[in-house]
Design a protein around this motif. Structure first.
Motif, mmCIF file in Angstrom:
data_model
loop_
_atom_site.group_PDB
_atom_site.id
_atom_site.type_symbol
_atom_site.label_atom_id
_atom_site.label_comp_id
_atom_site.label_asym_id
_atom_site.label_seq_id
_atom_site.Cartn_x
_atom_site.Cartn_y
_atom_site.Cartn_z
ATOM 1 N N PHE A 307 0.830 -1.218 0.000
ATOM 2 C CA PHE A 307 0.000 0.000 0.000
ATOM 3 C C PHE A 307 0.865 1.268 0.000
ATOM 4 C CE2 PHE A 307 -3.419 -2.608 2.461
ATOM 5 C CZ PHE A 307 -3.729 -3.286 1.289
ATOM 6 N N GLY A 308 2.175 1.094 -0.243
ATOM 7 C CA GLY A 308 3.042 2.272 -0.375
ATOM 8 C C GLY A 308 3.815 2.632 0.877
ATOM 9 N N GLY A 309 3.792 1.785 1.902
ATOM 10 C CA GLY A 309 4.541 2.055 3.137
ATOM 11 C C GLY A 309 5.915 1.397 3.102
ATOM 12 N N GLU A 310 6.724 1.724 4.115
ATOM 13 C CA GLU A 310 8.049 1.111 4.217
ATOM 14 C C GLU A 310 7.907 -0.280 4.838
ATOM 15 O OE1 GLU A 310 7.289 2.985 8.156
ATOM 16 O OE2 GLU A 310 6.787 3.411 6.059
ATOM 17 N N PRO A 311 8.902 -1.158 4.635
ATOM 18 C CA PRO A 311 8.775 -2.494 5.222
ATOM 19 C C PRO A 311 8.851 -2.445 6.754
ATOM 20 C CG PRO A 311 10.668 -2.341 3.717
ATOM 21 C CD PRO A 311 10.150 -0.968 3.908
ATOM 22 N N VAL A 312 7.862 -2.989 7.399
ATOM 23 C CA VAL A 312 7.866 -3.143 8.865
ATOM 24 C C VAL A 312 7.221 -4.486 9.169
ATOM 25 C CG1 VAL A 312 7.726 -0.763 9.758
ATOM 26 C CG2 VAL A 312 5.651 -1.887 8.930
ATOM 27 N N PRO A 313 7.587 -5.108 10.293
ATOM 28 C CA PRO A 313 6.885 -6.351 10.643
ATOM 29 C C PRO A 313 5.413 -6.059 10.953
ATOM 30 C CG PRO A 313 8.915 -6.107 11.914
ATOM 31 C CD PRO A 313 8.677 -4.803 11.237
ATOM 32 N N GLN A 314 4.556 -6.922 10.477
ATOM 33 C CA GLN A 314 3.103 -6.777 10.691
ATOM 34 C C GLN A 314 2.552 -8.135 11.091
ATOM 35 O OE1 GLN A 314 2.007 -5.208 6.616
ATOM 36 N NE2 GLN A 314 4.214 -4.867 6.734
ATOM 37 N N THR A 315 1.768 -8.138 12.141
ATOM 38 C CA THR A 315 1.202 -9.409 12.587
ATOM 39 C C THR A 315 -0.139 -9.144 13.265
ATOM 40 O OG1 THR A 315 1.747 -11.465 13.744
ATOM 41 C CG2 THR A 315 2.306 -9.448 14.900
ATOM 42 N N GLY A 316 -0.998 -10.131 13.271
ATOM 43 C CA GLY A 316 -2.297 -9.928 13.914
ATOM 44 C C GLY A 316 -3.181 -11.142 13.753
ATOM 45 N N PHE A 317 -4.409 -10.988 14.199
ATOM 46 C CA PHE A 317 -5.341 -12.124 14.091
ATOM 47 C C PHE A 317 -6.773 -11.612 14.174
ATOM 48 C CE2 PHE A 317 -4.806 -11.458 18.607
ATOM 49 C CZ PHE A 317 -6.097 -11.573 19.098
ATOM 50 N N ALA A 318 -7.700 -12.473 13.810
ATOM 51 C CA ALA A 318 -9.120 -12.184 14.039
ATOM 52 C C ALA A 318 -9.776 -13.418 14.625
ATOM 53 C CB ALA A 318 -9.807 -11.790 12.742
ATOM 54 N N LEU A 319 -10.646 -13.180 15.598
ATOM 55 C CA LEU A 319 -11.471 -14.255 16.152
ATOM 56 C C LEU A 319 -12.883 -14.043 15.621
ATOM 57 C CD1 LEU A 319 -10.244 -13.997 19.857
ATOM 58 C CD2 LEU A 319 -9.539 -15.697 18.171
ATOM 59 N N GLY A 320 -13.564 -15.131 15.304
ATOM 60 C CA GLY A 320 -14.947 -15.041 14.833
ATOM 61 C C GLY A 320 -15.872 -15.082 16.038
ATOM 62 N N LEU A 321 -16.525 -13.944 16.304
ATOM 63 C CA LEU A 321 -17.369 -13.858 17.504
ATOM 64 C C LEU A 321 -18.509 -14.877 17.471
ATOM 65 C CD1 LEU A 321 -18.085 -12.028 20.112
ATOM 66 C CD2 LEU A 321 -19.852 -11.138 18.640
ATOM 67 N N ASP A 322 -19.131 -15.041 16.290
ATOM 68 C CA ASP A 322 -20.276 -15.962 16.194
ATOM 69 C C ASP A 322 -19.884 -17.362 16.650
ATOM 70 O OD1 ASP A 322 -22.091 -14.055 14.434
ATOM 71 O OD2 ASP A 322 -20.077 -14.035 13.574
ATOM 72 N N ARG A 323 -18.698 -17.784 16.186
ATOM 73 C CA ARG A 323 -18.245 -19.139 16.545
ATOM 74 C C ARG A 323 -17.758 -19.215 17.989
ATOM 75 N NH1 ARG A 323 -15.016 -20.544 10.957
ATOM 76 N NH2 ARG A 323 -16.789 -20.063 9.601
ATOM 77 N N LEU A 324 -17.123 -18.135 18.461
ATOM 78 C CA LEU A 324 -16.672 -18.131 19.862
ATOM 79 C C LEU A 324 -17.853 -18.303 20.804
ATOM 80 C CD1 LEU A 324 -14.100 -15.214 20.291
ATOM 81 C CD2 LEU A 324 -13.669 -17.655 20.505
ATOM 82 N N VAL A 325 -18.958 -17.603 20.489
ATOM 83 C CA VAL A 325 -20.139 -17.683 21.356
ATOM 84 C C VAL A 325 -20.690 -19.112 21.337
ATOM 85 C CG1 VAL A 325 -22.511 -16.863 21.688
ATOM 86 C CG2 VAL A 325 -20.714 -15.241 21.097
ATOM 87 N N MET A 326 -20.717 -19.729 20.150
ATOM 88 C CA MET A 326 -21.204 -21.114 20.066
ATOM 89 C C MET A 326 -20.313 -22.051 20.859
ATOM 90 S SD MET A 326 -22.353 -21.061 16.065
ATOM 91 C CE MET A 326 -21.857 -22.701 15.794
ATOM 92 N N ALA A 327 -19.004 -21.844 20.770
ATOM 93 C CA ALA A 327 -18.065 -22.697 21.508
ATOM 94 C C ALA A 327 -18.253 -22.497 23.008
ATOM 95 C CB ALA A 327 -16.630 -22.372 21.103
ATOM 96 N N ALA A 328 -18.431 -21.229 23.413
ATOM 97 C CA ALA A 328 -18.585 -20.931 24.840
ATOM 98 C C ALA A 328 -19.883 -21.532 25.372
ATOM 99 C CB ALA A 328 -18.563 -19.423 25.062
ATOM 100 N N GLU A 329 -20.940 -21.495 24.552
ATOM 101 C CA GLU A 329 -22.209 -22.098 24.973
ATOM 102 C C GLU A 329 -22.046 -23.599 25.126
ATOM 103 O OE1 GLU A 329 -24.889 -20.658 21.981
ATOM 104 O OE2 GLU A 329 -25.823 -19.301 23.415
#
Ligand code: HAM
Length: 431
Positions: A307-329
């Motif tokens: 996207f035009g930026g300089e190289p930097v380390p990038q890391t992350g994640f996403a949790l699916g709330l719909d599935r988390l709620v089902m798992a918790a139930e």
């Protein structure tokens, strides 16, 4: 005056793959969301928000054919090509490159909200779903990946989930092993991600490397503790050698976070469906969810440069709330929704004013209090208080009110006593 006639235009169904969430659902969803937000904030992550729709190109650039084929895309009235966001990472990296670059690094941000993918709906797979997303930009690679994993696993613990497990792999290692350009690499990785052996075989044949089929199949089957890393190294020969060192260091840091070895496994088969990953990758599963058991995923990626930026380390994640709620139930991990502390019942219209004053004083004290809005009689009102699970009914009658008190009924035991208005708040709070 005559009441104008309203002609119904019809009954409407909600669009396929979307959900309506009722009050109990929302209480559970907010409970899970606040667990994530609480842990993220305690880790020093700060909230950001990006648009629900973006220019189509943003997602076409590097999301991968899987997601691009599922985009909700349209032209707006100005002829611009627009897409509803299928995830947050591309938007956050666009925001970072355009506006957040000057913030002190590392930049640790989270966001929560709906994302949209035109998928075949089934249990746990929707066209509008809700993600809890975190990104770290510009931190050193191993510590940032460890921090990201610790937040994901810490969120599971905060929700009370015990059976979920992270599977950690390294896509950089696979990329180093595949002697192809980015587009061909992506085609092979997609076949691997879907465990589609026939397609994998066809792709490798097309690329003139059929001999890679067996080692790749062996590799993606490797899962277990750090001992499998040696086996993976043997299969890959010299390719991606740094990755093994990297994963050892990562495991060591996770240990210091207090993450138990039983919370994760190494899994060389974690390939991920998005094209921007370049390093460590992970997925988190709940065994209780059947086919759509993946509650979250993430890893280290390269988007800022694109996207035009300089190289930097990038890391992350996403949790699916719909599935988390089902798992918790399924695990019985969620607390029951919060009940009303008090339901105020005026005895007759004459007492409504006094009842509202009592109600206002309870609300001002931070208690959850409601009042009869229908002018029902005491019996019907008590039935209602019971049906909505109120902890107390407060009956405001003429005789008691004159003496500066009300009748308080404990809705669990059925016990009723007279309480002075001066001590009402403490009585409700303490009980
Ligand atoms: P993802 O694996 O595509 O990663 O999605 C993350 C999670 O969102 C999945 O594990 C799943 O729980 C949930 N999810 C995805 N699609 C659906 C759906 N159709 N219905 C219900 N839940 C769904 C990403 O989106 C990356 N942006 C994660 C990331 C952030 N990587 C780096 N930073």
């Amino acid at each position: 005056m005559a009441v104008p006639q309203v002609r119904p235009v019809g009954m409407f169904e909600r669009p396929r793959g979307t959900n309506d969430w009722g009050p109990d659902d929302m209480a559970r969803r907010r409970q899970v969301e606040s667990a994530f937000v609480g842990v993220a904030r305690s880790f020093g992550f700060r909230e950001v928000s990006t648009p629900m729709f973006e220019s189509l190109e943003l997602f076409e650039a590097k999301s991968g054919p899987g997601i691009v084929g599922e985009l909700y895309a349209f032209e707006d009235r100005g002829g611009r090509k627009i897409a509803l966001r299928p995830e947050f990472t591309a938007s956050i990296l666009r925001f970072y490159v355009n506006e957040l670059r000057s913030l002190p690094k590392p930049i640790k941000v989270y966001t929560t909200g709906s994302a949209f993918r035109y998928e075949e709906p089934q249990k746990g797979r929707y066209r509008e779903f809700y993600q809890l997303n975190a990104e770290i930009i510009g931190g050193a690679a191993v510590p940032s990946d460890a921090e990201s994993l610790a937040l994901a696993i810490g969120t599971m613990r905060a929700i009370g989930l015990k059976q979920v497990r992270a599977r950690i792999g390294h896509i950089g290692m696979l990329r180093a092993y595949l002697p192809f350009g980015p587009a061909d690499q992506a085609a092979v990785l997609h076949a691997l991600d879907k465990r589609n052996v026939l397609r994998l075989e066809a792709e490798l044949a097309r690329l003139g490397k059929p001999e890679l089929l067996e080692p790749l199949n062996d590799l993606v089957r490797l899962t277990g503790d750090a001992s499998i890393l040696g086996e993976a190294k043997r299969i890959l020969g010299g390719a991606g050698a740094d990755a093994f060192d990297y994963l050892h260091k990562l495991a060591e840091q996770l240990y210091h976070y207090g993450i138990a070895p039983s919370d994760f496994a190494f899994d060389m088969g974690v390939v991920r469906g998005l094209d921007y990953y370049t390093g460590m990758v992970f997925e988190i599963d709940s065994p209780n969810l059947g086919a759509e058991k993946q509650v979250g995923g993430g890893g280290a990626y390269t988007l800022a440069e694109l996207f035009g930026g300089e190289p930097v380390p990038q890391t992350g994640f996403a949790l699916g709330l719909d599935r988390l709620v089902m798992a918790a139930e399924a695990e019985g991990a969620l607390a029951p929704p919060e009940a009303l502390d008090a339901y105020v019942i005026p005895i007759g219209d004459a007492m409504r004013g006094k009842a509202i004053e009592v109600l206002a004083s309870l609300r001002a004290a931070g208690l959850r209090a409601d009042v009869d809005l229908l002018g029902r009689g005491p019996t019907k009102n008590l039935e209602y208080a019971n049906a909505v699970g109120a902890k107390h009914a407060i009956i405001v009658g003429g005789r008691e009110a004159k003496g500066g008190s009300v009748a308080v009924r404990d809705m669990t035991t059925g016990e009723q006593r007279e309480v002075s208005l001066r001590t009402l708040v403490e009585a409700i709070r303490g009980a």
